[in-house]
Design a protein around this motif. Structure first.
Motif, short mmCIF file in Angstrom:
data_model
loop_
_atom_site.label_atom_id
_atom_site.label_comp_id
_atom_site.label_asym_id
_atom_site.label_seq_id
_atom_site.Cartn_x
_atom_site.Cartn_y
_atom_site.Cartn_z
N LYS A 105 0.93 77.16 39.73
CA LYS A 105 -0.50 77.44 39.74
C LYS A 105 -0.89 78.29 40.94
CE LYS A 105 -5.01 75.26 39.38
NZ LYS A 105 -5.74 73.99 39.32
N ASN A 106 -1.58 79.36 40.68
CA ASN A 106 -2.17 80.18 41.74
C ASN A 106 -3.48 79.51 42.15
OD1 ASN A 106 -3.69 82.09 43.16
ND2 ASN A 106 -2.72 83.80 42.09
N LEU A 107 -3.49 78.95 43.35
CA LEU A 107 -4.66 78.19 43.80
C LEU A 107 -5.89 79.06 43.99
CD1 LEU A 107 -3.16 75.82 46.52
CD2 LEU A 107 -3.71 75.30 44.14
N LEU A 108 -5.66 80.35 44.29
CA LEU A 108 -6.79 81.24 44.56
C LEU A 108 -7.49 81.72 43.29
CD1 LEU A 108 -5.35 83.31 47.53
CD2 LEU A 108 -7.38 81.84 47.60
N THR A 109 -6.75 81.74 42.16
CA THR A 109 -7.37 82.20 40.91
C THR A 109 -7.50 81.08 39.90
OG1 THR A 109 -5.24 82.79 39.95
CG2 THR A 109 -6.41 84.53 41.17
N GLY A 110 -6.72 80.01 40.08
CA GLY A 110 -6.71 78.93 39.09
C GLY A 110 -5.81 79.25 37.90
N GLU A 111 -5.14 80.40 37.95
CA GLU A 111 -4.30 80.82 36.82
C GLU A 111 -2.83 80.49 37.08
OE1 GLU A 111 -7.24 84.59 35.76
OE2 GLU A 111 -5.36 84.95 36.80
N TYR A 112 -2.05 80.45 36.01
CA TYR A 112 -0.64 80.10 36.15
C TYR A 112 0.27 81.31 36.02
CZ TYR A 112 -1.45 75.10 36.15
OH TYR A 112 -1.84 73.84 36.51
N ILE A 113 1.44 81.22 36.64
CA ILE A 113 2.50 82.21 36.43
C ILE A 113 3.74 81.47 35.94
CG2 ILE A 113 1.66 83.74 38.27
CD1 ILE A 113 4.63 82.58 39.47
N LEU A 114 4.65 82.21 35.29
CA LEU A 114 5.87 81.61 34.75
C LEU A 114 7.05 82.04 35.61
CD1 LEU A 114 7.18 80.06 32.34
CD2 LEU A 114 7.37 82.28 31.20
N VAL A 115 7.89 81.08 36.02
CA VAL A 115 9.09 81.39 36.81
C VAL A 115 10.31 81.06 35.97
CG1 VAL A 115 10.25 81.05 39.04
CG2 VAL A 115 7.78 80.64 38.85
N SER A 116 11.25 82.01 35.88
CA SER A 116 12.46 81.81 35.08
C SER A 116 13.69 82.01 35.95
CB SER A 116 12.49 82.80 33.90
OG SER A 116 11.26 82.80 33.23
N THR A 118 -15.00 75.30 45.27
CA THR A 118 -14.72 73.96 44.75
C THR A 118 -13.92 73.16 45.79
OG1 THR A 118 -14.65 74.88 42.54
CG2 THR A 118 -13.70 72.69 42.82
N TYR A 119 -12.89 73.80 46.36
CA TYR A 119 -12.04 73.10 47.33
C TYR A 119 -12.84 72.72 48.57
CZ TYR A 119 -7.85 71.72 49.86
OH TYR A 119 -6.92 70.99 50.54
N THR A 178 -11.21 74.84 54.42
CA THR A 178 -10.93 75.89 53.45
C THR A 178 -9.60 75.60 52.75
OG1 THR A 178 -9.68 77.38 54.91
CG2 THR A 178 -12.09 77.60 54.92
N LEU A 179 -9.52 76.10 51.53
CA LEU A 179 -8.31 75.95 50.72
C LEU A 179 -7.10 76.53 51.44
CD1 LEU A 179 -6.87 75.64 47.90
CD2 LEU A 179 -7.86 77.83 47.30
N LEU A 180 -7.27 77.72 52.06
CA LEU A 180 -6.12 78.37 52.70
C LEU A 180 -5.74 77.71 54.02
CD1 LEU A 180 -6.59 82.16 51.85
CD2 LEU A 180 -5.02 80.49 50.82
N GLN A 181 -6.71 77.06 54.67
CA GLN A 181 -6.41 76.30 55.89
C GLN A 181 -5.40 75.20 55.56
OE1 GLN A 181 -10.18 74.91 57.29
NE2 GLN A 181 -9.42 74.25 59.26
N ASP A 182 -5.66 74.46 54.52
CA ASP A 182 -4.77 73.36 54.13
C ASP A 182 -3.47 73.90 53.53
OD1 ASP A 182 -6.63 71.64 55.06
OD2 ASP A 182 -7.14 70.73 53.13
N TYR A 183 -3.57 74.98 52.75
CA TYR A 183 -2.37 75.54 52.13
C TYR A 183 -1.41 76.06 53.21
CZ TYR A 183 0.71 78.81 49.77
OH TYR A 183 1.83 79.49 49.33
N VAL A 184 -1.95 76.80 54.19
CA VAL A 184 -1.10 77.35 55.25
C VAL A 184 -0.48 76.23 56.09
CG1 VAL A 184 -1.14 78.65 57.43
CG2 VAL A 184 -2.11 79.66 55.36
#
Ligand code: H2U
Ligand code: ZN
Length: 345
Positions: A12-23, A188-189, A196-202
């Motif tokens: 999950k991309n936290l900044l957009t709320g969208e998902y990416i696929l990893v293979s 939302t976060y 901030t979302l990025l404060q906790d993420y970093v």
């Protein structure tokens, strides 16, 4: 138990709320280091035909001054115009449109035609950061401007029209799509956590230390957990500052150092001038306070296996969701292994 290094999964991309696929199983080992015999880049320090070099003429007939650091001007082919009339169009809620006003600028990073950001001195990069900050302030003084996008397209593969080091700024009257998404996610976060979302993420990324590339007093550069492009990275300020306007002299100097180190590592991967689109994401302007917004800069480089083999965001990516083979952790390791001394010396 699912093994994230070996088995297909979504992130999950936290900044957009969208998902990416990893293979990851498709390329267990990162295929790195191929160096091709490309025609040497023999650009002169000054090119009499370049519209960005000091003293030369541009498309609109004006002449560039004999500038010494960086230089900014209004784009002669601006995509957005200041005097566009306000207007809306709506037919049965099926055909919907509205006017968009803006100001587009071009920034030459250096009077030297033959350099790129990683090849510039830290002080010269700092002058670019200073100019970005000044331009942000000047543009934000227009109350009708709501968002200022500062970015750079580097390399012809990214549609860059001129190898002279330069970037662009587009300031506009409404929020672009990516900013709307990131605003919503960060708001939302912030409302839930008061940070901030990025404060906790970093903070978590620093603790795990699996994807960190640069870590200095004021900034980190990392491969985001949810990176879609093979060598995608993000620079994040350690202090939750909402726009470039909030950076101190010390922070700006550290940003210059971070930019130099990250782009040098990029160039060293394939011993080539690493192409990318990069740009800052920051709070909207003239729309009240935005404590939820945390300044950051995205780097989206297209190269995958060599100086010429790029990742194609086609088929499944266009129609369904972005997908990657090498994991963000493998990409981070490759970047970490690179020297911080530019391969050209
Ligand atoms: P890119 O290389 O990222 O496309 O940016 C260069 C910009 O420079 C581009 O948007 C502008 C183009 O419109 N330009 C001028 O403003 N004046 C010129 O004389 C040539 C190009
Ligand atoms: Zn030039």
């Amino acid at each position: 138990m699912l093994d994230f290094a070996e088995q297909p999964h979504k992130r999950k991309n936290l900044l957009t709320g969208e998902y990416i696929l990893v293979s990851p199983h498709r390329s267990k080992r990162p295929w790195q280091g191929q160096v091709e015999d490309l025609a040497p880049d023999n650009r002169p320090e000054y090119d009499p035909k370049c519209y960005l070099c000091p003293g030369n003429s541009r498309a609109d007939g004006t002449q560039n001054p004999p500038y010494k650091d960086s230089f900014v001007f209004v784009n002669d082919f601006s995509a957005l115009l200041e005097d566009t009339p306000t207007g809306q169009f709506n037919e049965e809620n099926l055909l919907v449109a509205e006017s968009e006003r803006g100001i587009c600028k071009v920034i030459s990073f250096s009077p030297r035609h033959d350099l790129t950001l990683p090849e510039m001195e830290v002080d010269a990069i700092k002058a670019v950061v200073d100019l970005w900050q000044q331009e942000f302030e000047t543009l934000a003084a227009n109350e009708w401007i709501k968002y200022i996008q500062i970015f750079e397209n580097k390399g012809s593969i990214m549609g860059c029209s001129n190898p002279h080091p330069h970037g662009q700024i587009w300031a506009e009257s409404s929020l672009p799509v990516e900013i709307e998404k990131e605003s919503a996610q960060q708001k939302t976060y912030f409302e839930q956590h008061g940070r901030t979302l990025l404060q906790d993420y970093v903070a978590l990324e620093l603790k795990k230390n699996e994807r960190i590339i640069v870590d200095n007093a004021h900034f980190v550069a990392l491969v985001p957990f949810w990176a879609a492009w093979p060598y995608e990275t993000m620079i994040v300020s350690k202090r939750p500052v909402s726009t470039i306007q909030g950076f101190t002299e010390e922070e700006k100097a550290d940003l210059a150092r971070t930019l130099k180190e990250l782009t040098t590592r990029y160039d060293n991967i394939f011993k080539t001038s690493f192409p990318y689109s990069a740009g800052m994401h920051q709070a909207p302007v003239n729309t009240g306070e935005h404590p939820e917004w945390h300044w950051h800069m995205h780097f989206y480089p297209p190269l995958l296996r060599s100086a010429t083999v790029k990742k194609f965001m086609v088929g499944y990516e266009m129609l369904a969701t972005p997908q990657r083979d090498i994991t963000p952790e493998q990409a981070a390791n490759t970047l970490k292994q690179q020297s911080t001394i530019h391969y050209k010396g």
